[in-house]
Write an enzyme that holds these catalytic residues in place. Structure first.
Site, PDB file in Angstrom:
ATOM      1  N   ASP A   1      82.104  14.264  73.238  1.00 32.03           N
ATOM      2  CA  ASP A   1      82.971  15.333  73.723  1.00 32.03           C
ATOM      3  C   ASP A   1      82.501  15.674  75.148  1.00 32.03           C
ATOM      4  O   ASP A   1      82.884  15.003  76.101  1.00 32.03           O
ATOM      5  CB  ASP A   1      82.855  16.506  72.740  1.00 32.03           C
ATOM      6  CG  ASP A   1      83.821  17.631  73.022  1.00 32.03           C
ATOM      7  OD1 ASP A   1      84.904  17.356  73.540  1.00 32.03           O
ATOM      8  OD2 ASP A   1      83.496  18.792  72.717  1.00 32.03           O
TER       9      ASP A   1
ATOM     10  N   THR B   1      75.140  16.116  73.987  1.00 31.85           N
ATOM     11  CA  THR B   1      74.309  15.689  72.857  1.00 31.85           C
ATOM     12  C   THR B   1      73.727  14.300  73.097  1.00 31.85           C
ATOM     13  O   THR B   1      72.517  14.080  73.000  1.00 31.85           O
ATOM     14  CB  THR B   1      75.128  15.681  71.551  1.00 31.85           C
ATOM     15  OG1 THR B   1      75.744  16.964  71.380  1.00 31.85           O
ATOM     16  CG2 THR B   1      74.258  15.367  70.354  1.00 31.85           C
ATOM     17  N   LEU B   2      74.613  13.347  73.449  1.00 32.26           N
ATOM     18  CA  LEU B   2      74.140  11.972  73.622  1.00 32.26           C
ATOM     19  C   LEU B   2      73.248  11.845  74.849  1.00 32.26           C
ATOM     20  O   LEU B   2      72.271  11.092  74.835  1.00 32.26           O
ATOM     21  CB  LEU B   2      75.318  11.012  73.721  1.00 32.26           C
ATOM     22  CG  LEU B   2      75.784  10.424  72.390  1.00 32.26           C
ATOM     23  CD1 LEU B   2      76.912   9.435  72.614  1.00 32.26           C
ATOM     24  CD2 LEU B   2      74.635   9.747  71.648  1.00 32.26           C
TER      25      LEU B   2
ATOM     26  N   ASP C   1      84.215  17.321  60.632  1.00 31.18           N
ATOM     27  CA  ASP C   1      84.578  18.496  59.827  1.00 31.18           C
ATOM     28  C   ASP C   1      85.274  19.570  60.651  1.00 31.18           C
ATOM     29  O   ASP C   1      85.269  19.558  61.880  1.00 31.18           O
ATOM     30  CB  ASP C   1      83.323  19.115  59.213  1.00 31.18           C
ATOM     31  CG  ASP C   1      82.496  19.883  60.260  1.00 31.18           C
ATOM     32  OD1 ASP C   1      82.270  19.319  61.339  1.00 31.18           O
ATOM     33  OD2 ASP C   1      82.112  21.034  59.999  1.00 31.18           O
TER      34      ASP C   1
ATOM     35  N   ASP D   1      79.484  10.366  65.916  1.00 33.25           N
ATOM     36  CA  ASP D   1      80.887  10.427  65.521  1.00 33.25           C
ATOM     37  C   ASP D   1      81.802  10.489  66.734  1.00 33.25           C
ATOM     38  O   ASP D   1      82.775   9.751  66.836  1.00 33.25           O
ATOM     39  CB  ASP D   1      81.140  11.626  64.581  1.00 33.25           C
ATOM     40  CG  ASP D   1      80.593  12.947  65.132  1.00 33.25           C
ATOM     41  OD1 ASP D   1      80.013  12.978  66.224  1.00 33.25           O
ATOM     42  OD2 ASP D   1      80.751  13.966  64.420  1.00 33.25           O
TER      43      ASP D   1
ATOM     44  N   ARG E   1      85.520  16.378  55.793  1.00 34.31           N
ATOM     45  CA  ARG E   1      84.669  15.254  56.197  1.00 34.31           C
ATOM     46  C   ARG E   1      85.006  13.964  55.457  1.00 34.31           C
ATOM     47  O   ARG E   1      84.809  12.875  55.997  1.00 34.31           O
ATOM     48  CB  ARG E   1      83.192  15.576  55.924  1.00 34.31           C
ATOM     49  CG  ARG E   1      82.554  16.521  56.909  1.00 34.31           C
ATOM     50  CD  ARG E   1      81.038  16.452  56.752  1.00 34.31           C
ATOM     51  NE  ARG E   1      80.370  17.615  57.296  1.00 34.31           N
ATOM     52  CZ  ARG E   1      80.071  17.779  58.590  1.00 34.31           C
ATOM     53  NH1 ARG E   1      80.382  16.852  59.457  1.00 34.31           N
ATOM     54  NH2 ARG E   1      79.457  18.875  59.001  1.00 34.31           N
TER      55      ARG E   1
ATOM     56  N   LYS F   1      86.453  11.615  73.782  1.00 30.57           N
ATOM     57  CA  LYS F   1      87.513  12.418  74.407  1.00 30.57           C
ATOM     58  C   LYS F   1      87.260  12.426  75.912  1.00 30.57           C
ATOM     59  O   LYS F   1      86.513  13.271  76.408  1.00 30.57           O
ATOM     60  CB  LYS F   1      87.433  13.865  73.914  1.00 30.57           C
ATOM     61  CG  LYS F   1      87.801  14.107  72.469  1.00 30.57           C
ATOM     62  CD  LYS F   1      87.606  15.598  72.174  1.00 30.57           C
ATOM     63  CE  LYS F   1      87.911  15.944  70.741  1.00 30.57           C
ATOM     64  NZ  LYS F   1      87.540  17.353  70.447  1.00 30.57           N
TER      65      LYS F   1
HETATM   66  P1  5GP Z   1      79.048  16.918  72.865  1.00 33.54           P
HETATM   67  O1  5GP Z   1      77.623  17.220  73.056  1.00 33.54           O
HETATM   68  O2  5GP Z   1      79.457  15.541  73.297  1.00 33.54           O
HETATM   69  O3  5GP Z   1      79.948  17.963  73.450  1.00 33.54           O
HETATM   70  O4  5GP Z   1      79.253  17.139  71.360  1.00 33.54           O
HETATM   71  C1  5GP Z   1      79.567  16.198  70.478  1.00 33.54           C
HETATM   72  C2  5GP Z   1      79.599  16.872  69.124  1.00 33.54           C
HETATM   73  O5  5GP Z   1      80.596  17.909  69.080  1.00 33.54           O
HETATM   74  C3  5GP Z   1      80.012  15.878  68.097  1.00 33.54           C
HETATM   75  O6  5GP Z   1      78.891  15.238  67.561  1.00 33.54           O
HETATM   76  C4  5GP Z   1      80.721  16.737  67.074  1.00 33.54           C
HETATM   77  O7  5GP Z   1      79.784  17.264  66.187  1.00 33.54           O
HETATM   78  C5  5GP Z   1      81.306  17.871  67.858  1.00 33.54           C
HETATM   79  N1  5GP Z   1      82.741  17.655  68.138  1.00 33.54           N
HETATM   80  C6  5GP Z   1      83.319  17.479  69.333  1.00 33.54           C
HETATM   81  N2  5GP Z   1      84.651  17.329  69.240  1.00 33.54           N
HETATM   82  C7  5GP Z   1      84.928  17.396  67.922  1.00 33.54           C
HETATM   83  C8  5GP Z   1      86.155  17.301  67.168  1.00 33.54           C
HETATM   84  O8  5GP Z   1      87.283  17.117  67.673  1.00 33.54           O
HETATM   85  N3  5GP Z   1      86.038  17.429  65.819  1.00 33.54           N
HETATM   86  C9  5GP Z   1      84.835  17.650  65.200  1.00 33.54           C
HETATM   87  N4  5GP Z   1      84.852  17.770  63.880  1.00 33.54           N
HETATM   88  N5  5GP Z   1      83.672  17.732  65.876  1.00 33.54           N
HETATM   89  C10 5GP Z   1      83.719  17.603  67.224  1.00 33.54           C
HETATM   90 MG    MG Z   2      78.044  15.167  65.890  1.00 31.27          MG
END
Ligand code: 5GP
Ligand code: MG
Length: 191
Positions: free
Chosen positions: A115, A119-120, A171, A112, A177, A143
């Protein structure tokens, strides 16, 4: 990539600040991304494995895969990047693995939002270690201000500012969602 439009929304959803990306704009962009994927994978000899990262990607994945003309199968994985506190730790945990054996397959991870990237980054490394033919990524949103680790993103829907967004699979406390658009929450929430 289309410019982000800002639309005033009626006061029936008081927790939402504004619509960042409306439903039509999302659909047009998903079609563009699907067309790119169809071109890039036109010559594959075995089905592309789409791996949706639960739960946030389920709506993007559903719309994307229905626009694919290349042979593909749909799979899911669940991870958690949260530590004990509310800050993202980079400590990614595998909660539910895929069903497909990915060895010798082309894999496209469907997320989705990117950030911090933890995770990726974890998933790409993990899938490469499984002997895949290739691993690519698609995110509906990213972002750029929040990245902590570099991840090669192949197909990006929209770049957004550092605000907490909901809708189209995303969410806030399991709510919002199923909104058809991407909206900004009134109180920006940091993980
Ligand atoms: P990362 O590992 O890139 O920090 O995390 C990504 C995950 O953080 C996304 O898959 C999502 O679940 C959550 N996340 C990050 N930013 C947002 C946001 O603005 N809104 C929501 N709902 N989830 C976010
Ligand atoms: Mg996610």
């Amino acid at each position: 990539m289309e410019a982000i439009r800002s639309i005033a929304i009626p006061p029936l959803t008081p927790d939402l600040e504004r619509v960042l990306i409306d439903a039509d704009t999302i659909q047009r962009r998903v079609t563009e991304l699907a067309n790119q994927i169809n071109n890039d994978y036109a010559n594959i000899t075995e089905p592309l494995i789409l791996v949706g990262v639960l739960k946030g990607s389920f709506i993007y994945l559903a719309d994307l895969c229905r626009k694919l003309t290349v042979p593909h199968v749909v799979d899911f994985i669940a991870v958690s990047s949260y530590g004990k506190g509310s800050e993202t730790t980079g400590n990614v945990r595998l909660l539910m693995d895929t069903r497909e054996n990915m060895e010798n397959h082309h894999v496209l991870i469907v997320e989705d939002i990117l950030d911090t990237g933890y995770t990726l980054d974890y998933l790409v490394r993990n899938f490469i270690a499984r002997g895949t033919k290739s691993v690519n990524t698609t995110v509906l949103l990213e972002k750029p201000d929040r990245h902590k680790v570099h991840v090669d993103l192949k197909y990006v829907g929209f770049t957004i500012p550092d605000v907490w967004v909901v809708g189209f699979g995303l969410d806030y406390g399991e709510q919002y969602r199923t909104l058809p658009y991407i909206a900004e929450m009134k109180i920006p929430k940091k993980k």
